[in-house]
Design a protein around this motif. Structure first.
Motif, PDB file in Angstrom:
ATOM      1  N   ASP A 114       2.375  -3.499 -64.349  1.00  0.00           N
ATOM      2  CA  ASP A 114       1.952  -2.217 -63.801  1.00  0.00           C
ATOM      3  C   ASP A 114       1.419  -2.450 -62.405  1.00  0.00           C
ATOM      4  O   ASP A 114       0.751  -3.444 -62.157  1.00  0.00           O
ATOM      5  CB  ASP A 114       0.831  -1.610 -64.659  1.00  0.00           C
ATOM      6  CG  ASP A 114       1.261  -0.323 -65.328  1.00  0.00           C
ATOM      7  OD1 ASP A 114       1.988   0.452 -64.679  1.00  0.00           O
ATOM      8  OD2 ASP A 114       0.884  -0.105 -66.482  1.00  0.00           O
ATOM      9  N   PHE A 154      -0.027   0.063 -58.814  1.00  0.00           N
ATOM     10  CA  PHE A 154      -0.204   1.398 -58.248  1.00  0.00           C
ATOM     11  C   PHE A 154      -1.078   1.311 -57.010  1.00  0.00           C
ATOM     12  O   PHE A 154      -1.323   0.217 -56.488  1.00  0.00           O
ATOM     13  CB  PHE A 154      -0.760   2.368 -59.297  1.00  0.00           C
ATOM     14  CG  PHE A 154      -1.979   1.856 -60.022  1.00  0.00           C
ATOM     15  CD1 PHE A 154      -3.196   1.759 -59.383  1.00  0.00           C
ATOM     16  CD2 PHE A 154      -1.895   1.451 -61.356  1.00  0.00           C
ATOM     17  CE1 PHE A 154      -4.320   1.278 -60.040  1.00  0.00           C
ATOM     18  CE2 PHE A 154      -3.020   0.970 -62.023  1.00  0.00           C
ATOM     19  CZ  PHE A 154      -4.227   0.879 -61.365  1.00  0.00           C
ATOM     20  N   ASN A 192      -5.945  -2.007 -66.448  1.00  0.00           N
ATOM     21  CA  ASN A 192      -4.777  -1.162 -66.662  1.00  0.00           C
ATOM     22  C   ASN A 192      -3.557  -1.971 -67.121  1.00  0.00           C
ATOM     23  O   ASN A 192      -2.806  -1.546 -67.995  1.00  0.00           O
ATOM     24  CB  ASN A 192      -4.472  -0.431 -65.349  1.00  0.00           C
ATOM     25  CG  ASN A 192      -3.412   0.614 -65.501  1.00  0.00           C
ATOM     26  OD1 ASN A 192      -3.581   1.560 -66.254  1.00  0.00           O
ATOM     27  ND2 ASN A 192      -2.297   0.442 -64.791  1.00  0.00           N
ATOM     28  N   GLN A 199      -8.536  11.320 -63.522  1.00  0.00           N
ATOM     29  CA  GLN A 199      -7.861  11.801 -62.307  1.00  0.00           C
ATOM     30  C   GLN A 199      -8.599  12.996 -61.708  1.00  0.00           C
ATOM     31  O   GLN A 199      -8.765  13.091 -60.489  1.00  0.00           O
ATOM     32  CB  GLN A 199      -6.418  12.191 -62.649  1.00  0.00           C
ATOM     33  CG  GLN A 199      -5.601  12.651 -61.460  1.00  0.00           C
ATOM     34  CD  GLN A 199      -5.274  11.493 -60.539  1.00  0.00           C
ATOM     35  OE1 GLN A 199      -4.725  10.480 -60.980  1.00  0.00           O
ATOM     36  NE2 GLN A 199      -5.650  11.605 -59.275  1.00  0.00           N
ATOM     37  N   MET A 229     -12.464   3.446 -66.339  1.00  0.00           N
ATOM     38  CA  MET A 229     -11.161   2.860 -66.010  1.00  0.00           C
ATOM     39  C   MET A 229     -11.228   1.336 -65.957  1.00  0.00           C
ATOM     40  O   MET A 229     -10.257   0.642 -66.247  1.00  0.00           O
ATOM     41  CB  MET A 229     -10.659   3.408 -64.667  1.00  0.00           C
ATOM     42  CG  MET A 229     -10.312   4.883 -64.691  1.00  0.00           C
ATOM     43  SD  MET A 229      -9.528   5.483 -63.162  1.00  0.00           S
ATOM     44  CE  MET A 229     -10.914   5.550 -62.018  1.00  0.00           C
ATOM     45  N   THR A 259      -2.093   6.775 -69.951  1.00  0.00           N
ATOM     46  CA  THR A 259      -2.031   6.585 -68.499  1.00  0.00           C
ATOM     47  C   THR A 259      -1.324   7.790 -67.860  1.00  0.00           C
ATOM     48  O   THR A 259      -1.754   8.921 -68.055  1.00  0.00           O
ATOM     49  CB  THR A 259      -1.353   5.244 -68.148  1.00  0.00           C
ATOM     50  OG1 THR A 259      -0.058   5.190 -68.757  1.00  0.00           O
ATOM     51  CG2 THR A 259      -2.174   4.072 -68.665  1.00  0.00           C
ATOM     52  N   GLY A 260      -0.276   7.550 -67.135  1.00  0.00           N
ATOM     53  CA  GLY A 260       0.280   8.559 -66.232  1.00  0.00           C
ATOM     54  C   GLY A 260       0.802   9.853 -66.854  1.00  0.00           C
ATOM     55  O   GLY A 260       0.921  10.865 -66.156  1.00  0.00           O
ATOM     56  N   THR A 318      -5.688   7.076 -65.461  1.00  0.00           N
ATOM     57  CA  THR A 318      -5.473   5.682 -65.076  1.00  0.00           C
ATOM     58  C   THR A 318      -6.321   4.814 -65.983  1.00  0.00           C
ATOM     59  O   THR A 318      -7.502   5.103 -66.176  1.00  0.00           O
ATOM     60  CB  THR A 318      -5.884   5.456 -63.615  1.00  0.00           C
ATOM     61  OG1 THR A 318      -5.034   6.240 -62.776  1.00  0.00           O
ATOM     62  CG2 THR A 318      -5.740   3.990 -63.224  1.00  0.00           C
ATOM     63  N   SER A 319      -5.711   3.762 -66.516  1.00  0.00           N
ATOM     64  CA  SER A 319      -6.452   2.845 -67.381  1.00  0.00           C
ATOM     65  C   SER A 319      -7.263   3.616 -68.421  1.00  0.00           C
ATOM     66  O   SER A 319      -8.462   3.379 -68.587  1.00  0.00           O
ATOM     67  CB  SER A 319      -7.357   1.949 -66.532  1.00  0.00           C
ATOM     68  OG  SER A 319      -7.900   0.901 -67.306  1.00  0.00           O
TER      69      SER A 319
END
Lengths: 354, 354
Positions: free
Chosen positions: B55, B57, B74, B174, B212, B235-236, B288-289
């Protein structure tokens, strides 16, 4: 896998675990790990080691399929440099450029992925995962991992005085790619047009592309056949930089002396016409997915170079004896006026090499 | 490790090798591999499997050290989601922004690396290599690899009707990061200032950051203790997206129903004030994470949630029962008016969680 190692080294304590070398009286303990092509991790399970590496970079050829192949060959090359011929798994690392239109993205990215996967298949492995992000620039790379028994890999630390240095791909990939970009830049092209034709540059570019896409797997396999003592692959630091890294890792008191530089046809002339700023003739020009630099017992080197050309290993393989291992203090150098070995002026791109 | 899988899936044939699930009469064969958190590769050596994930980012918190920790947590989380508590090796993937001055680079990058390495150490593993490039943006990520015996990992495909869904970190990371950015943007801030104070946002941001950065390792370990049937990490795709992915992988005919949404304090209100565009209350806001979403036998779930809070596992862990597993057709949904569970309004940032 190299730049981060220096960053990590700066923080102290980053070392590949592995079979620690025995340091000899009078020599400083070699920093095995820092500068090694792959990391070697002893596992909890019966004598097995985890060997893995990662690499990623930006496209340098225009053909997305070939770019995928080159990225894969470049990642696997770190395993091949340790004489490892199998790979248990690959992950792919990708970024898609935000600047691409949807259409461009849907056309180009699958070709890059297909090239990467096809090269992985040629290497007897496959891609089972990875990660993609959006980014200003395209990134292509991957991770190669294998779990090995001790006899499957050759630690790159056993060169002895009297060994011979063999190189398995020509130098000059970066110069060829740059010269090819200059075809569209009249000002730059003027600097080199007296020494090369457009056809020369096209040919050199094709040759560089196929050379970068070629797997070093055959060379890795022959390292076992011919009892190689150490090896590395030639990438961003150029032939001299990687020779120096390899020399520093040796257990015995040795130095490497390079006498010959095999170079893609006409690229030595291009380099000279630009005032040698590329570093090609000094051995410092970066290469991508370059050949293996292998320390072989003297009596085996010529046999290695003959065997790798055998049609049974597929077309396009070649190797050159480029130097010797002397008694010394873990350094490498190129002699004052090295012999430039240029490939035949004409070669078939389809053949994929010299 | 997910986006690339979809790209690869588009080309056909990308599947994690592994213990193929037995498909049941009437159900379509589950695409194990596509959408899995880690790939599982059977090795040539006695019953062992290679499990790995990658992973990477872009930075989302301002503190480079914490960013390194988050990136590491993560990556490891994909292993933890399979109940794996050990990691044999990590590689780090980095890009340095070209826009940084030398001074910024020398100050910031070592902190990111230190955070990553410290988190790896907390996870009982270490970073032995990686790759760094220059790029317009900073990239932070890594690769986690382990070689396992079959009893060390829990394939995420065994949920049965009657199971209970447990989540081990609050949602809203987020939203908290975005709200924190809005502190410096008066126009955006005006949209939410009626529902939160600056202090609320600072607190939520701190909580998101520590959440996170927290490893899901304890949760992974307790998956074995309490006989977990399947798990994934959030996650995403947000809680709903990952719940749907997990539901699709199940061997039995099940669906997941989520009743409760644990959310970082005040972030539900922020989300509503913005017209729910973040998707937080619909379960689609990216995290995230994030925590593990675990399918546990009903009689074990409460014990899991009690045990994870025990001081013997360190501070800051918590878990919530958020839903149930019903007989169904491999789907997941959130009920119409889910109960929002907000943490205590005040918490110590040093505590690292609720």
């Amino acid at each position: 896998m190299e730049t981060l190692l220096r960053l990590l080294a700066g923080l102290g304590g980053a070392r590949a675990a592995g079979e620690g070398p025995v340091s000899e009286p009078g020599s400083s303990p070699p920093a095995l790990g820092i500068g090694m092509d792959s990391c070697v991790i002893p596992l909890r399970h019966g004598g097995l080691s985890l060997v893995q590496t990662t690499d990623f970079f930006y496209p340098l050829v225009e053909d997305p399929y070939m770019m995928g192949r080159i990225a894969c060959a470049n990642v696997l090359s770190d395993l091949y440099a340790m004489g490892i011929t199998e790979c248990d798994n690959m992950l792919m690392l990708l970024s898609v450029s935000q600047k691409m239109t949807d259409e461009e993205r849907e056309k180009i990215m699958p070709l890059i992925i297909k090239g990467f996967r096809d090269a992985a298949e040629d290497g007897g492995t496959s891609v089972t995962g990875g990660q993609t992000v959006m980014n200003p620039w395209i990134i292509v790379g991957g991770v190669a991992t294998v779990v090995c028994q001790p006899n499957e890999f050759i630690m790159p630390d056993n060169a002895v005085p009297g060994d011979v240095l063999v190189l398995t791909k020509p130098l000059g990939t970066q110069v060829a790619v740059t010269a090819h970009q200059w075809l569209d830049n009249p000002e730059r092209w003027n600097k080199i047009k007296l020494v090369v034709s457009k056809e020369d540059v096209e040919l050199a570019y094709q040759e560089a592309m196929f050379s970068m896409a070629m797997l070093n797997r055959t060379a890795a396999s022959l390292m076992h056949t011919f009892n190689a003592h150490a090896a590395t692959d030639i990438t961003g630091f150029g032939i001299l930089g990687h020779a120096q890294n390899l020399a520093r890792q040796q257990r015995h008191e040795v130095s490497f002396v390079i006498h010959n530089l095999p170079i893609i046809a006409k690229m030595a002339a291009v380099s000279k016409a630009c005032g040698n700023r590329s570093g090609l003739l000094q051995g410092t020009s970066p290469e991508t997915s370059g050949g293996l630099l292998i320390c072989l017992p003297r009596e085996q080197a010529a046999r290695f170079c003959a065997e790798i050309k055998s049609p049974k290993h597929g077309e396009g393989h070649q190797a050159w004896i480029i130097g010797i291992v002397e008694k010394g203090n873990q350094t490498a150098r190129i002699i004052d006026k090295p012999r430039i070995i240029e490939g035949p002026a004409k070669l078939s791109a389809a053949q994929g090499g010299w």
